[in-house]
Design a protein around this motif. Structure first.
Motif, short mmCIF file in Angstrom:
data_model
loop_
_atom_site.label_atom_id
_atom_site.label_comp_id
_atom_site.label_asym_id
_atom_site.label_seq_id
_atom_site.Cartn_x
_atom_site.Cartn_y
_atom_site.Cartn_z
N THR A 22 2.53 1.47 -3.70
CA THR A 22 1.67 1.66 -4.87
C THR A 22 0.64 2.76 -4.69
O THR A 22 0.08 3.26 -5.67
CB THR A 22 0.92 0.35 -5.21
OG1 THR A 22 0.08 0.00 -4.09
CG2 THR A 22 1.91 -0.77 -5.48
N SER A 73 0.83 -1.20 0.00
CA SER A 73 0.00 0.00 0.00
C SER A 73 0.87 1.25 0.00
O SER A 73 0.58 2.22 -0.73
CB SER A 73 -0.92 -0.01 1.22
OG SER A 73 -1.70 1.16 1.28
N ILE A 115 -2.19 2.22 -3.37
CA ILE A 115 -3.50 1.56 -3.33
C ILE A 115 -3.93 1.44 -1.87
O ILE A 115 -3.18 0.93 -1.04
CB ILE A 115 -3.44 0.16 -3.98
CG1 ILE A 115 -2.98 0.29 -5.44
CG2 ILE A 115 -4.78 -0.54 -3.90
CD1 ILE A 115 -2.77 -1.06 -6.13
N LYS A 165 -0.34 -0.83 -10.69
CA LYS A 165 -0.18 0.52 -10.15
C LYS A 165 -1.50 1.16 -9.72
O LYS A 165 -1.48 2.15 -8.99
CB LYS A 165 0.48 1.43 -11.20
CG LYS A 165 1.86 0.97 -11.65
CD LYS A 165 2.86 0.94 -10.50
CE LYS A 165 4.24 0.51 -10.98
NZ LYS A 165 5.20 0.40 -9.84
N THR A 166 -2.63 0.61 -10.15
CA THR A 166 -3.92 1.24 -9.85
C THR A 166 -4.86 0.25 -9.17
O THR A 166 -4.65 -0.97 -9.21
CB THR A 166 -4.60 1.74 -11.13
OG1 THR A 166 -4.91 0.63 -11.98
CG2 THR A 166 -3.67 2.70 -11.89
N GLU A 167 -5.90 0.80 -8.56
CA GLU A 167 -6.88 -0.04 -7.88
C GLU A 167 -7.61 -0.95 -8.86
O GLU A 167 -7.87 -2.12 -8.56
CB GLU A 167 -7.89 0.84 -7.14
CG GLU A 167 -7.30 1.66 -6.00
CD GLU A 167 -8.35 2.45 -5.26
OE1 GLU A 167 -9.42 1.86 -4.95
OE2 GLU A 167 -8.14 3.64 -4.99
N SER A 168 -7.96 -0.42 -10.03
CA SER A 168 -8.69 -1.23 -11.00
C SER A 168 -7.86 -2.40 -11.50
O SER A 168 -8.39 -3.50 -11.71
CB SER A 168 -9.13 -0.35 -12.18
OG SER A 168 -8.01 0.25 -12.81
N GLN A 169 -6.56 -2.19 -11.69
CA GLN A 169 -5.69 -3.28 -12.10
C GLN A 169 -5.61 -4.35 -11.00
O GLN A 169 -5.60 -5.55 -11.29
CB GLN A 169 -4.29 -2.76 -12.41
CG GLN A 169 -4.21 -1.90 -13.65
CD GLN A 169 -2.81 -1.31 -13.86
OE1 GLN A 169 -1.93 -1.47 -13.02
NE2 GLN A 169 -2.62 -0.62 -14.98
N TRP A 170 -5.56 -3.91 -9.76
CA TRP A 170 -5.49 -4.85 -8.64
C TRP A 170 -6.75 -5.72 -8.58
O TRP A 170 -6.67 -6.94 -8.46
CB TRP A 170 -5.30 -4.08 -7.33
CG TRP A 170 -5.34 -4.94 -6.10
CD1 TRP A 170 -6.40 -5.19 -5.30
CD2 TRP A 170 -4.24 -5.68 -5.56
NE1 TRP A 170 -6.05 -6.03 -4.27
CE2 TRP A 170 -4.73 -6.36 -4.41
CE3 TRP A 170 -2.91 -5.85 -5.92
CZ2 TRP A 170 -3.92 -7.17 -3.62
CZ3 TRP A 170 -2.10 -6.66 -5.13
CH2 TRP A 170 -2.61 -7.31 -4.01
N THR A 196 -8.68 -1.60 -0.19
CA THR A 196 -8.80 -2.21 -1.52
C THR A 196 -7.97 -3.47 -1.61
O THR A 196 -8.40 -4.48 -2.20
CB THR A 196 -8.36 -1.21 -2.60
OG1 THR A 196 -9.15 -0.03 -2.52
CG2 THR A 196 -8.51 -1.82 -3.99
N LEU A 197 -6.76 -3.43 -1.04
CA LEU A 197 -5.91 -4.62 -1.04
C LEU A 197 -6.58 -5.76 -0.28
O LEU A 197 -6.55 -6.92 -0.70
CB LEU A 197 -4.55 -4.30 -0.42
CG LEU A 197 -3.68 -3.27 -1.15
CD1 LEU A 197 -2.39 -3.03 -0.39
CD2 LEU A 197 -3.38 -3.74 -2.57
#
Length: 444
Positions: A86, A83, A88, A139-144, A92-93
């Motif tokens: 990145t 966190s 994020i 690098k982003t929340e959507s990618q995660w 979210t993680l």
């Protein structure tokens, strides 16, 4: 219409031949244990495999389970550093860890039962390798979130297919031991991964935590490709039909003494041509179900939820997974902050408690559970009911709430880290017992 025979309870198995019934196959000449399901005379029937071949297969299942477990949970002890690096949010993680348990089984399971389990296993571990390699570049929340959804779909066989593979090669009186072993590797790998992740992070950074997870998964892929066999086999009978047939043969006659003490079919009496090693390496070795049955299997699990037994077993297993996920999602957050201020490697070491607890819990529910079922069956005229195992659930009923209170309230009150690690161990022990017995109950 055919009359429904309601004299035989689903799941009831004649496990111990205390009634000297005819036409039952025993585990050995001097054994009273009845083999259920009855193995066929086909040389390629997994139930007829040698002990060494069965152990090799279950070892491959445990390797697969460990690889998937490490790849999906290795970051639990380093969520805070991820966190920080990145940007994020930790929430979210943590939410992403929940997407690991998706609905992919509704697709993967029918495909495995129709075309073969071996190919699904290999595709799953290959996909997990790719997901581990992708994670360091997120690098982003959507990618995660996207990566966890894909990973959840690819890894669902670890939650649903391994139990079926064990039932394919082992008999009713020995499944509990191997289901317990599977549960140990399933949860144990999830606790072992954060343990090693902390030290890797301290020495090489969190990116290499995922790289090592990918290396482990790719190494497992190589082992599975050369040693894991297909266990799908179309047989004409099942445990349910055998129970009905046996109920119509009371077996009071003892004219044929040899049939009451029969042993498993010897290798010299088996029919058919054994598969060659190259044939065993096929990704998908055949077709085991029709398209109609394939479609039926995609929605059958939802229909089975109407049955109280299946609903309860699934709910109990899901509850164990919930508390396990709660523990993993909060461990790094709690132990990294004041008053404990553990660095990543120490957070990883705290998972020794859950590892020890899981070992005790799965031994109790697996090895002890099998012997408890056999002993109980001797008291009930040789009949083993699935509910017999549930007596062992009392221990989990007592330990689980107590350990959750110790972990949650203890953390809020800032008690010694020793108490928290002890609580983690008891949570792990109780969830190991609950999940293993739930799976065994559903299979029985």
């Amino acid at each position: 219409m055919h009359d429904i025979d309601d004299s035989v309870v689903p799941g009831s198995v004649y496990l111990v031949d205390v009634q000297d019934k005819a036409a039952v196959v025993h585990a050995g000449n001097e054994s009273a244990i009845v083999l259920s399901p009855t193995p066929s005379s086909d040389v390629n029937d997994p139930l007829n495999w040698s002990r060494r071949r069965k152990i090799l297969h279950v070892t491959c299942v445990m390797i697969y389970t460990s690889a998937i477990g490490i790849g999906t949970t290795v970051l639990y002890s380093i969520l805070q550093p991820i966190s920080n690096d990145t940007g994020i949010p930790l929430a979210t993680l943590n939410a992403g860890t929940g997407y690991i348990l998706g609905w992919g089984a509704l697709i993967n399971q029918p495909l495995a039962l129709t075309f073969g389990k071996r190919g699904i296993y290999l595709i799953s571990v290959l996909g997990n390798t790719a997901m581990c390699l992708w994670t360091p570049y997120i690098k982003t929340e959507s990618q995660w979130i996207a990566s966890k959804i894909v990973q959840g779909y690819l890894c669902t066989p670890v939650e649903s297919l391994c139990e079926v593979s064990i039932a394919d090669v082992f008999f009713a009186h020995e499944r509990g031991t191997y289901i317990g072993m599977y549960t140990l590797f399933l949860f144990g790998s999830n606790y072992f991964a954060p343990l090693i992740a902390g030290f890797i992070y301290d020495g090489q950074g969190w990116h290499w935590v995922m790289y090592w997870a990918a290396i482990i998964n790719f190494g497992s892929l190589i082992v599975l490709f050369f040693f894991m066999e297909e266990t799908n086999f179309v047989r004409n009978t099942s445990e349910a039909t055998e129970a009905v047939q046996l109920s119509t043969k009371v077996g009071t006659e003892k004219d044929d003494k040899e049939s009451t003490t029969s042993s498993p079919v010897s290798s010299g009496d088996l029919t058919g041509v054994p598969k060659t090693y190259l044939q065993r390496l096929a990704l998908f070795g055949g077709r085991y179900a029709s398209n109609k049955l394939l479609f039926t299997m995609t929605y059958r699990p939802v229909i089975l939820l109407r049955f109280p037994v299946i609903f309860w077993a699934g709910f109990q297993y899901g509850t164990c997974l919930v508390w396990y996920n709660v523990l993993n999602a909060t461990c790094s957050l709690i132990l990294s902050e004041s008053p404990y201020n553990f660095r990543a490697s120490f957070v990883g070491l705290s998972y020794l408690g859950p590892l020890i607890g899981m070992l005790i819990g799965t031994f109790y529910s697996g090895w002890v559970g099998d012997r408890f079922a056999v002993r109980y069956a001797r008291r009930t005229n040789g009949i083993r009911e699935p509910e017999h195992r549930l007596w062992l659930m009392v221990v989990s009923l007592l330990l689980c709430p107590a350990s959750l209170i110790l972990w949650g309230v203890g953390a809020s009150k800032g008690i010694s880290w020793v108490g928290l690690v002890f609580g983690m161990g008891i949570i792990s022990c109780s969830t190991g017992i609950g999940s293993s017995l739930s799976i065994g109950y559903a299979l029985d």
